[in-house]
Motif scaffolding. Structure first.
Motif, mmCIF file in Angstrom:
data_model
loop_
_atom_site.group_PDB
_atom_site.id
_atom_site.type_symbol
_atom_site.label_atom_id
_atom_site.label_comp_id
_atom_site.label_asym_id
_atom_site.label_seq_id
_atom_site.Cartn_x
_atom_site.Cartn_y
_atom_site.Cartn_z
ATOM 1 N N PRO A 195 -10.729 5.031 -13.261
ATOM 2 C CA PRO A 195 -11.181 3.650 -13.422
ATOM 3 C C PRO A 195 -12.220 3.299 -12.358
ATOM 4 O O PRO A 195 -12.129 3.741 -11.224
ATOM 5 C CB PRO A 195 -9.893 2.841 -13.230
ATOM 6 N N ALA B 37 -9.087 9.738 16.272
ATOM 7 C CA ALA B 37 -8.295 9.404 15.082
ATOM 8 C C ALA B 37 -7.056 10.295 15.039
ATOM 9 O O ALA B 37 -7.040 11.395 15.590
ATOM 10 C CB ALA B 37 -9.129 9.610 13.832
ATOM 11 N N GLY B 38 -6.026 9.800 14.398
ATOM 12 C CA GLY B 38 -4.846 10.616 14.182
ATOM 13 C C GLY B 38 -3.881 10.679 15.353
ATOM 14 O O GLY B 38 -2.988 11.529 15.373
ATOM 15 N N ALA C 5 -14.293 -3.494 -4.279
ATOM 16 C CA ALA C 5 -13.893 -2.124 -4.609
ATOM 17 C C ALA C 5 -12.590 -2.158 -5.391
ATOM 18 O O ALA C 5 -11.844 -3.146 -5.340
ATOM 19 C CB ALA C 5 -13.694 -1.301 -3.333
ATOM 20 N N VAL C 6 -12.340 -1.080 -6.122
ATOM 21 C CA VAL C 6 -11.028 -0.886 -6.731
ATOM 22 C C VAL C 6 -10.495 0.473 -6.279
ATOM 23 O O VAL C 6 -11.242 1.449 -6.190
ATOM 24 C CB VAL C 6 -11.077 -0.985 -8.276
ATOM 25 N N GLU C 7 -9.223 0.509 -5.943
ATOM 26 C CA GLU C 7 -8.571 1.755 -5.547
ATOM 27 C C GLU C 7 -7.725 2.255 -6.713
ATOM 28 O O GLU C 7 -7.149 1.456 -7.451
ATOM 29 C CB GLU C 7 -7.651 1.516 -4.339
ATOM 30 N N GLN C 8 -7.671 3.565 -6.862
ATOM 31 C CA GLN C 8 -6.820 4.178 -7.889
ATOM 32 C C GLN C 8 -6.353 5.542 -7.391
ATOM 33 O O GLN C 8 -6.688 5.935 -6.280
ATOM 34 C CB GLN C 8 -7.539 4.246 -9.239
ATOM 35 N N THR C 9 -5.583 6.233 -8.224
ATOM 36 C CA THR C 9 -4.928 7.455 -7.742
ATOM 37 C C THR C 9 -5.860 8.643 -7.562
ATOM 38 O O THR C 9 -5.517 9.617 -6.897
ATOM 39 C CB THR C 9 -3.831 7.905 -8.726
ATOM 40 N N GLY C 10 -7.019 8.591 -8.231
ATOM 41 C CA GLY C 10 -7.928 9.734 -8.177
ATOM 42 C C GLY C 10 -7.734 10.711 -9.330
ATOM 43 O O GLY C 10 -8.428 11.718 -9.414
ATOM 44 N N ARG D 232 0.820 -1.222 0.000
ATOM 45 C CA ARG D 232 0.000 0.000 0.000
ATOM 46 C C ARG D 232 0.850 1.267 0.000
ATOM 47 O O ARG D 232 0.570 2.223 -0.704
ATOM 48 C CB ARG D 232 -0.911 0.012 1.222
ATOM 49 N N ASN D 233 1.858 1.288 0.847
ATOM 50 C CA ASN D 233 2.565 2.549 1.100
ATOM 51 C C ASN D 233 3.998 2.570 0.591
ATOM 52 O O ASN D 233 4.625 3.630 0.593
ATOM 53 C CB ASN D 233 2.550 2.825 2.605
ATOM 54 N N ALA E 7 5.137 7.097 4.878
ATOM 55 C CA ALA E 7 4.470 7.257 6.168
ATOM 56 C C ALA E 7 2.953 7.295 6.011
ATOM 57 O O ALA E 7 2.439 7.778 5.002
ATOM 58 C CB ALA E 7 4.943 8.537 6.833
ATOM 59 N N VAL E 8 2.270 6.769 7.002
ATOM 60 C CA VAL E 8 0.821 6.935 7.112
ATOM 61 C C VAL E 8 0.616 7.843 8.322
ATOM 62 O O VAL E 8 0.557 7.390 9.463
ATOM 63 C CB VAL E 8 0.099 5.596 7.314
ATOM 64 N N ASN E 9 0.566 9.137 8.049
ATOM 65 C CA ASN E 9 0.492 10.104 9.142
ATOM 66 C C ASN E 9 -0.925 10.252 9.669
ATOM 67 O O ASN E 9 -1.887 10.133 8.917
ATOM 68 C CB ASN E 9 1.022 11.462 8.686
ATOM 69 N N ALA E 10 -1.023 10.504 10.982
ATOM 70 C CA ALA E 10 -2.333 10.675 11.632
ATOM 71 C C ALA E 10 -3.267 9.555 11.212
ATOM 72 O O ALA E 10 -4.384 9.767 10.749
ATOM 73 C CB ALA E 10 -2.918 12.033 11.283
#
Lengths: 69, 377
Positions: free
Chosen positions: B333, B74-75, B308-313, B47-48, B52-55
């Motif tokens: 997509p 959260a965060g 679901a499918v994830e993409q960059t947006g 995924r990353n 970093a996955v901040n907050a």
């Protein structure tokens, strides 16, 4: 990657299936899904709003999703 | 050279902890797939890719198969593979790191924790929920700026059974190896199918309402040990972990080394990401002048059909290739519900120019572009 708040809205109907779009707080759609998607179900369960394809908040979101094939 | 013939080798007390060159061979430790934890050494980070996955928010994954949860603020944490670039323990190249970003004081049932859900198929042999439930041993390397009594739990997916374990971190910011042995649970429901069969959580701070004494099974969810430390309550505190192993038996054996390809494909049963510049996502056909859909075969049968499918947006990151022509997408997509546990179907939309029934290929048009599907527990 930063934490994002987001909303879901109806994206389209593909092959008879309603597809939902997750809109992140920067306005981008990075995920599309069906009603079965677990995070989407959690989102609805939390009482958060669902928008229709025109961006109007649906007052009957849970009923709408329950009624999907 | 002499020959030694014996009918059995046991330790001094008649038990099964005798060692040979520092190894403890037992019926359990000699079997394949000793370690039921996938990506216990935190090598895989689809995924990353080390970012970093901040907050971090509840339910977010950092390294593959390892997710963070909270029912409170959260965060509170930043998380990252190899956070702050500490030197991992000898024999490891990666670890999962958390650092407090926003100090919290957990109230009664507040919890900050992370963990790993094991698919029921992979723990079915433990026989939990009935007489004869097998003992397990959990071992791991841990390093924290907070010394004292830390804790975690093993629990079932319904939260109706839990066992809190504790361990002591003696020296701040120093890798220490810990192991805990847990008698199998003879009660409760422990799925043995493709749903969550057993869950391992590490506590980063929780309220007194979900703390209990360590070392016994409870008919409710408890996350931490009574009186334990709270990482989340210490400003900028760090917690790093790697080499996590959960195995059958009462002996912590050396970390099971699996080749990278095997570990990756084990992760891809739960999450699959195709990424990079000019990577081909799949082949397919044109529906009409603006729409084409393609099929991406998964490298391993996923746990369940992704939803679901994830993409960059960014639509312009994606293209439809017909012959020598590349047409940039006008919409991102989109997921197609025909996706199964074997392959994904994704809809690509362009503004115009396609011809129905043409064969096409789906491709990324920029760096760091991806499509991803999740079947996580």
């Amino acid at each position: 990657m930063e934490r994002r708040t987001m909303i879901y809205k109806i994206h389209s109907v593909i092959d008879g299936q309603t597809v939902f779009a997750r809109i992140d707080d920067d306005g981008l759609c990075r995920l599309t899904c069906t009603a079965e998607h677990p995070p989407f179900q959690e989102y609805l369960k939390s009482g958060a709003e669902l928008q229709d394809a025109d961006g109007v908040v649906m007052s009957d979101a849970k009923e709408f999703v329950r009624g999907l094939p | 050279m002499s020959t030694l013939k014996v009918s059995a080798i046991q330790d001094a007390s008649g038990g099964n902890t005798a060692t040979i060159n520092s190894m403890t061979p037992t019926a359990d430790s000699l079997q394949g797939f000793r370690n039921r934890i996938i990506n216990g050494d935190m090598r895989i980070d689809q995924r990353n890719a080390g970012a970093a996955v901040n907050a971090i928010g509840s339910g977010a994954f950092v390294t593959d198969r390892w997710a963070y949860f909270t029912n409170a603020t959260a965060g509170a944490f930043n998380a990252e593979q190899n956070l702050n670039s500490a030197t991992p323990p000898a024999g490891f190249t990666n670890y999962l790191g958390f650092q407090v970003a926003s100090t919290q004081t957990p109230t009664t049932t507040n919890a900050y924790f992370f963990g790993h859900k094991i698919e029921g198929f992979n723990v079915a042999d433990l026989g939990w929920g009935a007489a004869g439930a097998k003992t397990i041993t959990i071992s791991f390397w841990v390093r924290s700026s907070v010394t004292g009594t830390h804790s975690g739990n093993v629990q079932n997916v319904s939260n109706a059974r839990s066992y809190v374990f504790s361990y002591t971190i003696s020296s701040a910011n120093t890798w220490e190896q810990k192991s805990v042995t847990i008698a199998g649970d003879t009660s409760g429901t422990w799925p043995t199918d493709n749903t969550a069969g057993l869950i391992l959580f590490f506590n980063l701070g929780c309220g007194t309402g979900i703390q209990t004494t360590a070392g016994s099974w409870n008919a409710a969810q408890y996350i931490g040990v009574t009186g334990g430390v709270s990482v989340v309550s210490n400003a900028s505190a760090t917690f790093y972990i790697t080499g996590v192993q959960l195995e059958v038996g009462s002996v912590a054996t050396p970390f099971e080394r699996r080749d990278y390809g095997r570990e990756l494909i084990m992760c891809q049963r739960y999450y699959y990401k195709v990424s990079g510049d000019t990577k081909w996502f799949g082949i397919g056909y044109v529906i009409d002048s603006t729409r084409a859909q393609g099929i991406t075969s998964f490298p391993v049968t996923m746990r369940t059909a992704p939803s679901a499918v994830e993409q960059t947006g960014t639509a312009a990151n994606y293209g439809v290739i017909t012959g020598t022509t590349s047409t940039t997408c006008s919409s991102v997509p989109t997921f197609n519900a025909s996706t199964s546990e074997f392959s994904a179907v994704t809809l690509f939309t362009v503004s115009s120019g396609l011809t129905a029934s043409q064969s096409i290929a789906l491709r990324s048009l920029a760096a760091s572009v991806y499509l991803a599907w999740s079947a996580e527990l």
